[in-house]
Design a protein around this motif. Structure first.
Motif, PDB file in Angstrom:
ATOM      1  N   LEU A 140       0.899  -1.076   0.096  1.00 46.26           N
ATOM      2  CA  LEU A 140      -0.076   0.036  -0.032  1.00 46.26           C
ATOM      3  C   LEU A 140       0.727   1.290  -0.040  1.00 46.26           C
ATOM      4  O   LEU A 140       0.646   2.287  -0.674  1.00 46.26           O
ATOM      5  CB  LEU A 140      -0.932  -0.025   1.252  1.00 46.26           C
TER       6      LEU A 140
ATOM      7  N   CYS B 199      -1.135   3.631 -10.173  1.00 45.73           N
ATOM      8  CA  CYS B 199      -1.219   4.577  -9.250  1.00 45.73           C
ATOM      9  C   CYS B 199      -0.753   5.927  -9.709  1.00 45.73           C
ATOM     10  O   CYS B 199      -1.079   6.954  -9.085  1.00 45.73           O
ATOM     11  CB  CYS B 199      -0.429   3.943  -8.196  1.00 45.73           C
TER      12      CYS B 199
ATOM     13  N   ALA C 241      -5.766  -1.238  -5.213  1.00 44.66           N
ATOM     14  CA  ALA C 241      -5.090  -2.039  -4.263  1.00 44.66           C
ATOM     15  C   ALA C 241      -5.801  -3.346  -4.021  1.00 44.66           C
ATOM     16  O   ALA C 241      -4.828  -4.593  -4.353  1.00 44.66           O
ATOM     17  CB  ALA C 241      -5.106  -1.351  -2.797  1.00 44.66           C
TER      18      ALA C 241
END
Length: 285
Positions: A89, A184, A237
């Motif tokens: 993460l 991301c 995620a």
């Protein structure tokens, strides 16, 4: 004849200048990204840190293997240790921040104005930026994916056997890691394009990548457990987490399918690119 020759020469020059300008745009964005001292430092620290984390997790699994219960020894999953969900993460949040700062930093410094004076085609400028950031982060994701798995194999192979780079599913894991890092970054760029404030952008990116995956698991009002699970599975995620599961013993209720996970990452990337490339066309800088 003179007129035709002149027109032909001008057209030839315009045709030759097209590809050169695209290369120039990519080169300029590369210089902007890599000339910042923080960029190679952050990328290098991320790579070394995640290789070490993989080594540490593999060493723990290797040392504790004799105490594992029989069912765990029958269905081991070294990828679960190499690609630990909570630890990754932070990688996603950092990649998102890197992408965000390539946009927010230019707005804060005013460099975006200079760039658009030189190249008024805003969409092309942002598309070049998207390309450079995506390639750099994809290389980082690939190095982390291959490196983490390679280190894990080197540490545990004398006790946990039957795994290699040809193990079914492992290249899905590595490819998923290669893809999720630039995705991301693209999300971070889209957030920065919408907010255009450095502090607000960083806060939003960190909240999305670090708090979001945990928040969707909490009891949310007006949402059932199944709805919360479906919402969570749409996040990058959890899409990546599904792609890294190799053991049937790791599958739990409400886990998305592999095609759904790939679809989720693809949609996040496409929507983020669309926002980054098109929104600036309708805003002053």
């Amino acid at each position: 004849m003179t007129t035709l020759a002149t027109t032909s020469t001008a057209a030839t020059r315009r045709g030759a200048a097209g590809p050169a300008r695209r290369r120039d745009l990519l080169g300029a964005e590369w210089i902007k990204l890599w000339s910042l001292r923080s960029t190679p430092v952050v990328l290098g620290v991320l790579l070394v840190s995640y290789l070490y984390l993989a080594y540490h997790a593999a060493q723990l699994a290797h040392d504790s293997y004799p105490t594992w219960p029989a069912f765990a020894k029958l269905d081991p999953d070294p990828a679960h240790d190499a690609f630990d969900f909570p630890k990754f993460l932070l990688l996603m949040a950092t990649a998102g921040t890197i992408g965000a700062m390539t946009v927010a930093g230019e707005h804060a410094s005013g460099l975006i104005r200079t760039t658009l004076i030189a190249v008024p085609a805003r969409g092309r400028v942002m598309l070049a930026k998207v390309t450079v950031v995506s390639v750099v982060l994809a290389v980082l994701g690939l190095l982390i994916g291959v490196g983490c798995w390679g280190i894990t194999l080197a540490v545990v192979s004398d006790r946990i056997t039957g795994f290699s780079f040809t193990t079914p599913g492992i290249w899905r894991v590595i490819t998923g890691t290669t893809v999720v890092v630039p995705v991301c970054g693209l999300i971070g760029m889209a957030v920065a394009t919408l907010i255009r404030n450095t502090a607000g952008t960083v806060f939003a990116v960190l909240a999305f990548f670090l708090v979001g995956p945990l928040a969707v698991k909490a009891p949310l009002p007006l949402l059932s457990a199944n709805q919360r699970a479906d919402l969570g599975n749409t996040l990058p995620a959890y899409a990546w987490g599904r792609l890294t599961i190799m053991s049937h013993g790791r599958l739990v209720e409400h886990v998305s399918s592999i095609p759904a996970a790939w679809t989720s990452l693809t949609l996040w990337a496409l929507v983020s690119v669309a926002i980054t490339v098109t929104v600036l066309r309708h805003r002053d800088v």
